[in-house]
Design a protein around this motif. Structure first.
Motif, PDB file in Angstrom:
ATOM      1  N   GLY A  57      45.257  29.844  32.909  1.00 17.05           N
ATOM      2  CA  GLY A  57      43.918  30.120  33.408  1.00 17.05           C
ATOM      3  C   GLY A  57      43.261  31.375  32.861  1.00 17.05           C
ATOM      4  O   GLY A  57      42.067  31.590  33.081  1.00 17.05           O
ATOM      5  N   PHE A  58      44.006  32.188  32.124  1.00 17.06           N
ATOM      6  CA  PHE A  58      43.457  33.465  31.662  1.00 17.06           C
ATOM      7  C   PHE A  58      42.561  33.317  30.438  1.00 17.06           C
ATOM      8  O   PHE A  58      41.526  33.980  30.322  1.00 17.06           O
ATOM      9  CB  PHE A  58      44.594  34.441  31.348  1.00 17.06           C
ATOM     10  CG  PHE A  58      44.114  35.760  30.792  1.00 17.06           C
ATOM     11  CD1 PHE A  58      43.418  36.648  31.585  1.00 17.06           C
ATOM     12  CD2 PHE A  58      44.359  36.091  29.470  1.00 17.06           C
ATOM     13  CE1 PHE A  58      42.964  37.861  31.079  1.00 17.06           C
ATOM     14  CE2 PHE A  58      43.919  37.296  28.939  1.00 17.06           C
ATOM     15  CZ  PHE A  58      43.214  38.186  29.757  1.00 17.06           C
ATOM     16  N   MET A  59      42.929  32.454  29.508  1.00  9.74           N
ATOM     17  CA  MET A  59      42.251  32.415  28.215  1.00  9.74           C
ATOM     18  C   MET A  59      40.769  32.066  28.335  1.00  9.74           C
ATOM     19  O   MET A  59      39.938  32.604  27.599  1.00  9.74           O
ATOM     20  CB  MET A  59      42.948  31.425  27.276  1.00  9.74           C
ATOM     21  CG  MET A  59      44.361  31.829  26.898  1.00  9.74           C
ATOM     22  SD  MET A  59      44.476  33.487  26.168  1.00  9.74           S
ATOM     23  CE  MET A  59      43.421  33.316  24.735  1.00  9.74           C
ATOM     24  N   PHE A  60      40.412  31.172  29.232  1.00 12.41           N
ATOM     25  CA  PHE A  60      39.013  30.796  29.390  1.00 12.41           C
ATOM     26  C   PHE A  60      38.464  31.244  30.745  1.00 12.41           C
ATOM     27  O   PHE A  60      37.472  30.707  31.238  1.00 12.41           O
ATOM     28  CB  PHE A  60      38.844  29.287  29.189  1.00 12.41           C
ATOM     29  CG  PHE A  60      39.028  28.880  27.750  1.00 12.41           C
ATOM     30  CD1 PHE A  60      37.969  28.917  26.859  1.00 12.41           C
ATOM     31  CD2 PHE A  60      40.278  28.505  27.272  1.00 12.41           C
ATOM     32  CE1 PHE A  60      38.149  28.575  25.525  1.00 12.41           C
ATOM     33  CE2 PHE A  60      40.464  28.153  25.940  1.00 12.41           C
ATOM     34  CZ  PHE A  60      39.390  28.195  25.067  1.00 12.41           C
ATOM     35  N   GLY A  61      39.104  32.278  31.301  1.00 14.97           N
ATOM     36  CA  GLY A  61      38.624  32.857  32.542  1.00 14.97           C
ATOM     37  C   GLY A  61      37.455  33.800  32.301  1.00 14.97           C
ATOM     38  O   GLY A  61      37.260  34.335  31.211  1.00 14.97           O
ATOM     39  N   LYS A  62      36.689  34.055  33.336  1.00 15.23           N
ATOM     40  CA  LYS A  62      35.492  34.881  33.232  1.00 15.23           C
ATOM     41  C   LYS A  62      35.805  36.308  32.816  1.00 15.23           C
ATOM     42  O   LYS A  62      35.085  36.906  32.007  1.00 15.23           O
ATOM     43  CB  LYS A  62      34.754  34.878  34.578  1.00 15.23           C
ATOM     44  CG  LYS A  62      33.499  35.741  34.590  1.00 15.23           C
ATOM     45  CD  LYS A  62      32.839  35.738  35.964  1.00 15.23           C
ATOM     46  CE  LYS A  62      31.629  36.665  35.993  1.00 15.23           C
ATOM     47  NZ  LYS A  62      30.987  36.686  37.340  1.00 15.23           N
ATOM     48  N   GLN A  63      36.886  36.876  33.345  1.00 12.74           N
ATOM     49  CA  GLN A  63      37.179  38.282  33.072  1.00 12.74           C
ATOM     50  C   GLN A  63      37.461  38.536  31.599  1.00 12.74           C
ATOM     51  O   GLN A  63      36.974  39.509  31.022  1.00 12.74           O
ATOM     52  CB  GLN A  63      38.350  38.753  33.932  1.00 12.74           C
ATOM     53  CG  GLN A  63      37.999  38.922  35.392  1.00 12.74           C
ATOM     54  CD  GLN A  63      39.115  39.579  36.182  1.00 12.74           C
ATOM     55  OE1 GLN A  63      40.007  40.217  35.625  1.00 12.74           O
ATOM     56  NE2 GLN A  63      39.080  39.422  37.498  1.00 12.74           N
ATOM     57  N   ARG A  64      38.256  37.669  30.969  1.00 11.47           N
ATOM     58  CA  ARG A  64      38.544  37.886  29.547  1.00 11.47           C
ATOM     59  C   ARG A  64      37.291  37.738  28.709  1.00 11.47           C
ATOM     60  O   ARG A  64      37.051  38.523  27.773  1.00 11.47           O
ATOM     61  CB  ARG A  64      39.612  36.913  29.057  1.00 11.47           C
ATOM     62  CG  ARG A  64      40.112  37.269  27.644  1.00 11.47           C
ATOM     63  CD  ARG A  64      40.881  36.133  26.996  1.00 11.47           C
ATOM     64  NE  ARG A  64      40.038  34.994  26.712  1.00 11.47           N
ATOM     65  CZ  ARG A  64      39.225  34.894  25.661  1.00 11.47           C
ATOM     66  NH1 ARG A  64      39.135  35.898  24.792  1.00 11.47           N
ATOM     67  NH2 ARG A  64      38.498  33.811  25.463  1.00 11.47           N
ATOM     68  N   GLN A  65      36.488  36.759  29.018  1.00 12.60           N
ATOM     69  CA  GLN A  65      35.282  36.540  28.233  1.00 12.60           C
ATOM     70  C   GLN A  65      34.280  37.674  28.407  1.00 12.60           C
ATOM     71  O   GLN A  65      33.614  38.084  27.453  1.00 12.60           O
ATOM     72  CB  GLN A  65      34.668  35.189  28.607  1.00 12.60           C
ATOM     73  CG  GLN A  65      35.573  34.005  28.213  1.00 12.60           C
ATOM     74  CD  GLN A  65      35.029  32.663  28.660  1.00 12.60           C
ATOM     75  OE1 GLN A  65      34.390  32.559  29.692  1.00 12.60           O
ATOM     76  NE2 GLN A  65      35.283  31.626  27.874  1.00 12.60           N
TER      77      GLN A  65
END
Length: 557
Positions: free
Chosen positions: A510-518
């Motif tokens: 869930g991290f790669m396309f999560g809001k925080q990373r983007q």
């Protein structure tokens, strides 16, 4: 770096319980009643210098800055690959008034290296696959370094032979013997079901490598921001683990699942169950050209490596920017000037025990996101959040050997120490041989042993990591290596051990396309972010690309 012990407190589990968790060898074989190995060699226990951060955390009142602030076009916070790459790109743009503030006594981050009489050696990152033709910026750097000699009109990249990993490249220790390659079975012994699943997996990875979105972008590219961010099937992979994806695809071969698990531990410090399926597929598909029409034609990008690992790149860039790098400068605050047109950076100069201030038109924040909330004044006001950014801990040991371990002639070509030497079903990743590229297959060498900390709670892993002593880790390293080399202890002259508490970002589900990373890659006013954690993948190529991208935003705010 520092050899001081960490001062975080931990009540449970105990250090000895932690050694049991490591799971590679029974506790009785790791440490004796005294808790110390019987080693006749010495070494140091090292870690990144956390002293200033811990002093501030413990209530230390920072001294007031003395003297007028210095003024610069750009201040770069962090002297790892991302920060050095930002300086490289700024110089290409004609921006010379740049200062790099590095907390450690030497630049490089996890790409730093060391040197003993026998060889240089890496302290973490140790190779780069040959970039594909679309990764133009990195190819230009490698051309500048005389590593890449040509890029043809049809995209063929030529690398000077001495930089390509020579044979034997890799081997795996499985069931008491060494085997060529990383698959834990010889070609002659692969069970028909295992062979079928391995071939199907290879074909599937090639299909992902061939896949393009509506804009013609690869499904998986290095750097990852050149790949698709709109293909629903690719994005959906981030919602499940690599273990679940393999199960859904019908991959139950123990050997194949071990191989893929090894890849996840190698690049991410995560198990199959912890890794996003997007990252699991990325590990394989991003390194394939996608041009193969059969398994026989399928081959990952060749590997470039050096005795000092990616320290080769750090050395080149550090020499180029020697006058701009200020080591032992720990940044304590980044604030916006009242005029809103510039930034004020406050740093503690450890060597001179004083505070300094710098005024910059732009700031490149080339440090991890978990530090941004502590250092950037307007972070929370801007609605930023980095709680989903999780970083894995690693232990890296460098061992000076007076001679190579003896090998069984029955292992054939695999009896010769390779560049990468993996021990199957160990929690470690085995070791790389620093002198491999020199062509010296006998005599003294340095081997670099890697161990990711795989527990689900990275914070707990870091706390225990800091509590364990050199004796503890030396015993674990010896026990692991002794499985393949029973006489290894008699060959070791020195063992230095590095504890990396926040070694790499982890691409969990869930991290790669999560809001925080983007959101993290977006500039905050005149602060531009540059670090591999923005990509969710701790690769040299990602850090380099993020540094270049941040540099291109400077002056345009």
């Amino acid at each position: 770096m520092s050899s001081a012990q960490g001062n975080e407190t931990l009540k449970q589990p105990t250090r000895r319980t932690w050694i049991k968790w490591l799971g590679t060898t029974p506790l009785a074989m790791l440490v004796g009643c005294s808790g110390k190995p019987s080693a006749a060699f010495s070494g140091e226990l090292l870690q990144p210098d956390l002293s200033v951060g811990h002093r501030i955390r413990d209530g230390w009142k920072l001294p007031q800055p003395t003297g007028a602030p210095s003024k610069h076009a750009v201040v770069i916070v962090g002297g790892g690959i991302a920060g050095l790459s930002a300086a490289w790109e700024l110089q290409r743009q004609g921006i010379q008034d740049v200062v790099i503030l590095e907390m450690e006594s030497t630049a490089g981050g996890t790409s730093r290296s060391g040197k003993w009489e026998a060889s240089q050696f890496p302290w973490a990152a140790h190779y780069v696959p040959v970039p594909m033709s679309f990764n133009r910026d990195l190819l230009e750097l490698f051309q500048e370094m005389n590593i890449v000699t040509d890029v043809s009109a049809d995209g063929q990249v030529t690398v000077a032979e001495e930089h390509l990993c020579r044979e034997p490249e890799e081997r795996v220790f499985h069931q008491g013997r060494w085997l060529e390659g990383l698959y834990p079975a010889s070609i002659q012994e692969i069970h028909s079901t295992d062979r079928q699943q391995l071939e199907q997996f290879q074909l599937q990875m090639n299909q992902w490598a061939q896949r393009r979105d509506e804009q013609g972008r690869r499904a998986f590219a290095i750097p990852m921001q050149l790949g698709t961010d709109s293909d629903p099937e690719v994005i959906q992979l981030d919602q499940i683990s690599m273990a679940q994806w393999m199960t859904d695809q019908g991959y139950d071969s123990e050997a194949l699942r071990w191989l893929v698990d090894y890849g996840c531990r190698d690049d991410y410090g995560l198990t199959l169950e912890q890794t996003s399926a997007w990252a699991g597929v990325f590990y394989f598909a991003s390194r394939l050209s996608g041009q193969a029409n059969s398994i026989a034609e399928m081959e990952s990008q060749p590997v470039m490596t050096w005795p000092q690992g990616n320290g080769k790149i750090v050395q080149h860039l550090s020499q180029r920017f020697a006058k701009q790098i200020r080591t032992e400068h720990a940044v304590t605050k980044i604030t916006k000037q009242p005029n809103g047109q510039s930034m004020r950076v406050t740093a503690y100069d450890k060597a001179r025990d004083r505070m300094v201030e710098l005024i910059a038109d732009d700031v490149v924040f080339a440090a991890p996101q978990f530090l941004a909330s502590r250092l950037i004044d307007q972070w929370q006001q801007a609605g930023r959040d980095a709680t989903t950014f999780q970083y894995g801990g690693w232990v890296v040991a460098n061992l000076l050997l007076k001679a190579r371990p003896s090998e069984s002639k029955e292992d054939g070509l695999a009896a010769l120490m390779a560049w990468d030497n993996v021990i199957c079903h160990s929690d470690s990743l085995g070791y790389v041989n620093a002198s491999h590229q020199s062509g010296a297959d006998h005599g003294p060498t340095v081997i670099t042993w890697y161990h990711p900390l795989l527990k689900d709670d990275p914070k707990l892993s870091r706390q225990t990591l800091l509590q364990m002593t050199w004796d503890d880790w030396a015993a674990i390293v010896l026990a692991d290596l002794s499985r393949a080399h029973p006489e290894i202890e008699t060959l070791i002259q020195r063992m230095d051990i590095m504890r990396w508490g926040h070694a790499m970002i982890q691409p969990r589900v869930g991290f790669m396309f999560g809001k925080q990373r983007q959101q993290a890659a977006e500039s905050l006013g005149r602060i531009h972010f540059a670090h591999s954690d923005l990509s969710g993948i701790a690769l040299m190529e990602e850090a380099f690309a993020r540094g270049v991208a941040a540099a291109r935003k400077c002056g345009a705010s």
